[in-house]
Design an enzyme around this catalytic site. Sequence first.
Site, mmCIF file in Angstrom:
data_model
loop_
_atom_site.group_PDB
_atom_site.id
_atom_site.type_symbol
_atom_site.label_atom_id
_atom_site.label_comp_id
_atom_site.label_asym_id
_atom_site.label_seq_id
_atom_site.Cartn_x
_atom_site.Cartn_y
_atom_site.Cartn_z
ATOM 1 N N CYS B 101 0.858 -1.183 0.000
ATOM 2 C CA CYS B 101 0.000 0.000 0.000
ATOM 3 C C CYS B 101 0.897 1.237 0.000
ATOM 4 C CB CYS B 101 -0.892 -0.021 1.236
ATOM 5 S SG CYS B 101 -1.808 1.504 1.462
ATOM 6 N N CYS B 105 -3.532 7.248 -2.101
ATOM 7 C CA CYS B 105 -4.786 7.346 -2.855
ATOM 8 C C CYS B 105 -5.924 7.894 -1.998
ATOM 9 C CB CYS B 105 -5.174 5.985 -3.418
ATOM 10 S SG CYS B 105 -5.538 4.781 -2.149
ATOM 11 N N THR B 192 -4.484 4.937 7.080
ATOM 12 C CA THR B 192 -3.405 4.530 6.188
ATOM 13 C C THR B 192 -2.407 5.665 5.976
ATOM 14 O OG1 THR B 192 -4.781 2.932 5.039
ATOM 15 C CG2 THR B 192 -2.945 3.845 3.794
ATOM 16 N N GLU B 258 -0.749 1.685 9.242
ATOM 17 C CA GLU B 258 -2.008 2.294 9.647
ATOM 18 C C GLU B 258 -1.836 2.765 11.089
ATOM 19 O OE1 GLU B 258 -1.985 -0.877 8.336
ATOM 20 O OE2 GLU B 258 -2.447 -0.128 6.337
ATOM 21 N N HIS B 293 -12.816 5.681 -3.711
ATOM 22 C CA HIS B 293 -11.876 4.831 -2.999
ATOM 23 C C HIS B 293 -12.031 3.363 -3.409
ATOM 24 C CE1 HIS B 293 -8.658 4.603 -0.297
ATOM 25 N NE2 HIS B 293 -9.271 3.960 0.681
ATOM 26 N N TYR B 297 -8.832 0.614 -5.401
ATOM 27 C CA TYR B 297 -8.301 -0.727 -5.148
ATOM 28 C C TYR B 297 -7.729 -1.364 -6.409
ATOM 29 C CZ TYR B 297 -9.130 -0.423 -0.281
ATOM 30 O OH TYR B 297 -9.017 -0.033 1.030
ATOM 31 N N CYS B 299 -4.936 -0.689 -7.075
ATOM 32 C CA CYS B 299 -3.570 -0.967 -6.590
ATOM 33 C C CYS B 299 -3.351 -2.455 -6.357
ATOM 34 C CB CYS B 299 -3.303 -0.188 -5.318
ATOM 35 S SG CYS B 299 -4.391 -0.657 -3.958
ATOM 36 N N GLU B 447 -7.057 -5.309 4.024
ATOM 37 C CA GLU B 447 -7.491 -4.009 3.503
ATOM 38 C C GLU B 447 -8.412 -4.217 2.294
ATOM 39 O OE1 GLU B 447 -4.624 -1.397 1.626
ATOM 40 O OE2 GLU B 447 -5.482 0.302 2.687
HETATM 41 C C1 LIG Z 1 -5.672 -1.909 6.198
HETATM 42 C C2 LIG Z 1 -6.785 -0.928 6.330
HETATM 43 C C3 LIG Z 1 -6.577 0.386 5.932
HETATM 44 C C4 LIG Z 1 -7.580 1.342 6.082
HETATM 45 N N1 LIG Z 1 -7.337 2.650 5.729
HETATM 46 C C5 LIG Z 1 -8.256 3.599 6.027
HETATM 47 C C6 LIG Z 1 -7.981 4.981 5.793
HETATM 48 O O1 LIG Z 1 -6.916 5.357 5.314
HETATM 49 N N2 LIG Z 1 -8.931 5.884 6.121
HETATM 50 C C7 LIG Z 1 -10.114 5.524 6.651
HETATM 51 O O2 LIG Z 1 -10.914 6.400 6.950
HETATM 52 N N3 LIG Z 1 -10.416 4.229 6.884
HETATM 53 C C8 LIG Z 1 -9.511 3.265 6.582
HETATM 54 N N4 LIG Z 1 -9.815 1.927 6.817
HETATM 55 C C9 LIG Z 1 -11.057 1.612 7.486
HETATM 56 C C10 LIG Z 1 -12.104 0.876 6.680
HETATM 57 O O3 LIG Z 1 -12.831 1.747 5.894
HETATM 58 C C11 LIG Z 1 -12.964 0.134 7.708
HETATM 59 O O4 LIG Z 1 -12.192 -0.962 8.184
HETATM 60 C C12 LIG Z 1 -14.284 -0.353 7.169
HETATM 61 O O5 LIG Z 1 -15.122 0.722 6.889
HETATM 62 C C13 LIG Z 1 -14.972 -1.293 8.155
HETATM 63 O O6 LIG Z 1 -15.072 -0.693 9.418
HETATM 64 P P1 LIG Z 1 -14.563 -1.461 10.712
HETATM 65 O O7 LIG Z 1 -13.166 -1.876 10.477
HETATM 66 O O8 LIG Z 1 -14.835 -0.581 11.862
HETATM 67 O O9 LIG Z 1 -15.395 -2.765 10.802
HETATM 68 P P2 LIG Z 1 -16.875 -2.922 11.329
HETATM 69 O O10 LIG Z 1 -17.673 -1.729 10.897
HETATM 70 O O11 LIG Z 1 -16.864 -3.239 12.758
HETATM 71 O O12 LIG Z 1 -17.372 -4.149 10.492
HETATM 72 C C14 LIG Z 1 -17.173 -5.511 10.905
HETATM 73 C C15 LIG Z 1 -18.332 -6.348 10.362
HETATM 74 O O13 LIG Z 1 -19.549 -5.939 10.981
HETATM 75 C C16 LIG Z 1 -20.506 -5.552 10.025
HETATM 76 N N5 LIG Z 1 -21.226 -4.401 10.551
HETATM 77 C C17 LIG Z 1 -20.699 -3.288 11.113
HETATM 78 N N6 LIG Z 1 -21.658 -2.438 11.483
HETATM 79 C C18 LIG Z 1 -22.820 -3.001 11.153
HETATM 80 C C19 LIG Z 1 -24.175 -2.600 11.265
HETATM 81 N N7 LIG Z 1 -24.514 -1.443 11.815
HETATM 82 N N8 LIG Z 1 -25.113 -3.432 10.780
HETATM 83 C C20 LIG Z 1 -24.773 -4.604 10.215
HETATM 84 N N9 LIG Z 1 -23.508 -5.037 10.086
HETATM 85 C C21 LIG Z 1 -22.543 -4.253 10.547
HETATM 86 C C22 LIG Z 1 -19.696 -5.212 8.774
HETATM 87 O O14 LIG Z 1 -20.423 -5.339 7.579
HETATM 88 C C23 LIG Z 1 -18.554 -6.196 8.865
HETATM 89 O O15 LIG Z 1 -18.905 -7.415 8.325
HETATM 90 C C24 LIG Z 1 -8.826 0.962 6.612
HETATM 91 C C25 LIG Z 1 -9.045 -0.364 6.979
HETATM 92 C C26 LIG Z 1 -8.045 -1.304 6.850
HETATM 93 C C27 LIG Z 1 -8.303 -2.718 7.292
#
Ligand SMILES: Cc1cc2nc3c(=O)[nH]c(=O)nc-3n(C[C@H](O)[C@H](O)[C@H](O)COP(=O)(O)OP(=O)(O)OC[C@H]3O[C@@H](n4cnc5c(N)ncnc54)[C@H](O)[C@@H]3O)c2cc1C
Lengths: 97, 488
Positions: B101, B105, B192, B258, B293, B297, B299, B447
């Site tokens: 990564c 982006c 990130t 991250e 965004h 991907y 990438c 990711e």
């Molecule tokens: C390597 C990596 C890099 C990242 N980089 C960035 C970045 O640069 N900037 C940034 O802003 N974000 C970044 N993210 C965040 C990414 O957008 C989030 O991980 C993603 O939106 C999921 O949120 P969460 O990790 O909190 O998981 P959760 O929201 O907890 O999700 C876990 C599971 O629960 C489910 N779920 C969650 N809430 C609900 C609900 N209300 N109802 C039903 N199901 C639900 C989801 O569908 C999923 O299956 C990154 C993530 C990763 C892993």
Amino acid sequence: MRHRQGRSDTLIVGVKYCGGCKAGYDRVAAVDSLKTRLSGVVEFVAPVDAAASLILVVTGCRTACAEIDSADGRPLTYITSAEDAERWAADILRIHS
Amino acid sequence: MAKLMNAREYEESLRRLKLTVYQFGKRVENVVDDPLIRPSMNAVASTYEYAHRPEYEDILTTKSHLTGEKINRFTHIHQSVDDLVKKSKMGRLMGSLTACCFQRCVGMDALNALSITTHAIDEKYGTEYHKRFLKYLLYVQENDLVCDGAMTDPKGDRSLAPSKQRDPDMFMRVTEELPDGIVVSGAKAHQTGAVNSHEIIIMPTITMREEDKDYAISCALPADAQGITYIMGRQSCDTRKLEGMTFDRGNMFYGGHEALVVFDKVFVPWERVFMYKEYEFTTALVENFAAYHRQSYACKVGVGDVLIGAAQTIAEFNGAEKASHVKDKIIEMNHLNETLFCGCIACAAEGHREASGTYQNDLLLANVHKQNITRFPYEIARLAQDIAGGLVVTCPSEQDLKSPEVGAWVEKYFKGRTDIPTEHRLRILRLIENITMGTAAVGYLTESMHGAGSPQAQRIMIARLVNMKQKQKVARQLCGIDKVDQIR
Ligand SMILES: Cc1cc2nc3c(=O)[nH]c(=O)nc-3n(C[C@H](O)[C@H](O)[C@H](O)COP(=O)(O)OP(=O)(O)OC[C@H]3O[C@@H](n4cnc5c(N)ncnc54)[C@H](O)[C@@H]3O)c2cc1C
């Protein structure tokens, strides 16, 4: 064809590459090989160099998406594969000899 | 006059930042030279360095629509379908050069999303967000900055709206309004490239309703603004980077990172505020950002290129490359990888102009692309591990290979084809390990799953965006339920 002053037998060619996202061959190696083969016959310069009378657009595939604004109306020759480069070198050498 | 920084200038610019960074419970005094963070800095630096290379500049640079000057494409607002297509190609290119990564982006996507949404808010309310945004954009372009796109809040209890959380800081919010700006508190998770960024662009993470309007904020902050603390995330196998430059790190040059970014009563001047309680525009901002965004991907296709190259190489080192099933697995890996490329090119090629003049991807295709990304890299990684053999998880360290006591045995017993040095075989295995379960798997796999939204987020969008009525209409007509309204 325009030539660099004082070296009237040398063809000045500007090299414009595409960005190379999924190049099917090594574009830089192909140009390096042209430089070797055509040494003394062609001088390779940046595409913005006004002395270039021809722009060689070296693209990694046949999509040939290179932005050619810098050619400024000068003739373009596209190289989209290693074979193209070979053919072009042969043509230049034939014309030159 | 816009400056197009090179890698060295970028590194120097980071050294001038006064970031508060924690890792393993300790303050990191020298972020740029920290051995765990450095490879991620190298990856971002490559986006600067390659912009100066004639063989890449056509993708990595473009002209600013504000000034007409040459800028790094990572700071560009897309002005055409061609720009969108070039963005997808840039993702693949950079992934294929770094195998990780490269972190730049997400800020570009935040800028593009804001260019659309600030314009839309102004249209409705006569505010001046777009003017502010353009001024900020000019600053970013002229100084060739890296922006962290900060969308994801910690979110606490997922079943509760921001204003219903027991701890009000689970989503970022405004805590105070002052004559010259606002004060914000909260945190952004999984950020990130956070400590490789000059700026942080904050956006809401979900649709907000009226009762959540204190959370409906978007603004930009200098990365070293007072009150910001970075807590580095760990990555699988991260401490291999503390072992010196041994090949056990897999990727000798690059990586990602991250961080959890905590905002403790941070002041934001009004000229850096791009949304302030206009909660009805949060959906548009989130969806615009997501569409960009999800396209980004692209990438992973580039990382896939490297993994496929590594798989073919280990097959050859093992003497297995002629086996029909191995050849077929390599074909399958390429098929999956190029299918991913189709998605990111297609959503860009079907892009459209928004009222602000910014070009946006086709939303449906961007979501389909990202949905495929949540799956195919896992399958490509599985096939790579299949071809690599078990040694990908059992091979001894470089120190063992170099050991006067046991080195000869490692050399002897881990030799594949006799004409290939054992060390080469171990190196390529380490790279496969790195991408499929080491530090780079954070980017290539997890990711791919959660970044830009978990799989379900795309499925909801797909369900919403397909024209189901039309599909049903034709089906009903062709089977004779309804009258055909077209001449056969
Ligand atoms: C390597 C990596 C890099 C990242 N980089 C960035 C970045 O640069 N900037 C940034 O802003 N974000 C970044 N993210 C965040 C990414 O957008 C989030 O991980 C993603 O939106 C999921 O949120 P969460 O990790 O909190 O998981 P959760 O929201 O907890 O999700 C876990 C599971 O629960 C489910 N779920 C969650 N809430 C609900 C609900 N209300 N109802 C039903 N199901 C639900 C989801 O569908 C999923 O299956 C990154 C993530 C990763 C892993």
